[in-house]
Design a protein around this motif. Structure first.
Motif, mmCIF file in Angstrom:
data_model
loop_
_atom_site.group_PDB
_atom_site.id
_atom_site.type_symbol
_atom_site.label_atom_id
_atom_site.label_comp_id
_atom_site.label_asym_id
_atom_site.label_seq_id
_atom_site.Cartn_x
_atom_site.Cartn_y
_atom_site.Cartn_z
ATOM 1 N N GLU A 24 0.807 -1.215 0.000
ATOM 2 C CA GLU A 24 0.000 0.000 0.000
ATOM 3 C C GLU A 24 0.844 1.271 0.000
ATOM 4 O O GLU A 24 0.585 2.195 -0.761
ATOM 5 C CB GLU A 24 -0.930 -0.004 1.210
ATOM 6 C CG GLU A 24 -2.366 0.196 0.822
ATOM 7 C CD GLU A 24 -3.291 0.101 1.998
ATOM 8 O OE1 GLU A 24 -3.616 1.146 2.551
ATOM 9 O OE2 GLU A 24 -3.670 -1.030 2.331
ATOM 10 N N GLU A 25 1.846 1.333 0.857
ATOM 11 C CA GLU A 25 2.636 2.564 0.957
ATOM 12 C C GLU A 25 3.557 2.763 -0.240
ATOM 13 O O GLU A 25 3.803 3.880 -0.669
ATOM 14 C CB GLU A 25 3.467 2.570 2.241
ATOM 15 C CG GLU A 25 2.656 2.781 3.499
ATOM 16 C CD GLU A 25 2.115 1.475 4.062
ATOM 17 O OE1 GLU A 25 2.755 0.426 3.823
ATOM 18 O OE2 GLU A 25 1.058 1.493 4.697
ATOM 19 N N SER A 29 -0.081 4.102 -2.901
ATOM 20 C CA SER A 29 -0.167 5.523 -2.555
ATOM 21 C C SER A 29 0.379 6.409 -3.674
ATOM 22 O O SER A 29 -0.025 7.566 -3.800
ATOM 23 C CB SER A 29 0.580 5.800 -1.252
ATOM 24 O OG SER A 29 1.952 5.566 -1.413
ATOM 25 N N SER A 34 -4.572 5.153 -1.392
ATOM 26 C CA SER A 34 -4.074 4.795 -0.068
ATOM 27 C C SER A 34 -5.196 4.901 0.947
ATOM 28 O O SER A 34 -6.288 5.389 0.651
ATOM 29 C CB SER A 34 -2.911 5.706 0.328
ATOM 30 O OG SER A 34 -3.357 7.040 0.425
ATOM 31 N N GLN A 36 -5.395 6.846 3.437
ATOM 32 C CA GLN A 36 -5.646 8.204 3.895
ATOM 33 C C GLN A 36 -6.799 8.868 3.144
ATOM 34 O O GLN A 36 -7.402 9.798 3.639
ATOM 35 C CB GLN A 36 -4.393 9.090 3.737
ATOM 36 C CG GLN A 36 -3.290 8.723 4.686
ATOM 37 C CD GLN A 36 -2.244 7.871 4.003
ATOM 38 O OE1 GLN A 36 -2.225 7.766 2.793
ATOM 39 N NE2 GLN A 36 -1.379 7.256 4.783
#
Length: 82
Positions: A24-25, A29, A34, A36
């Protein structure tokens, strides 16, 4: 090479493996997918991107142990029958 049912199963397993290893990071993203960004409010329909992110997380969570077993079986079958 003939198109067989086993080749179709191997293709599906490889696609699920590809989804399971997405980070994911590092990867998601960068393209804007992501955790967030959120999935929307209560009662709102989540967007397609949010639904795909939920699907990726679900595959990572649910398919971890079954993928290990299925990959092991495929490796043994390939070793035995070439």
């Amino acid at each position: 090479m003939a198109f067989t049912f086993y080749a179709l199963i191997q293709t599906a397993i490889l696609c699920v493996n590809a989804v399971a290893v997405l980070h994911e990071e590092r990867f998601l993203s960068k393209i804007g997918w992501s955790a967030q960004h959120g999935t929307g409010g209560f009662g709102d329909d989540p967007s397609i991107n949010a639904q795909l992110l939920i699907l990726i997380r679900s595959v990572k969570t649910v398919m971890r142990v079954p993928l290990i077993l299925v990959n092991s079986v495929c490796i043994v079958l390939l070793l035995l029958f070439g």
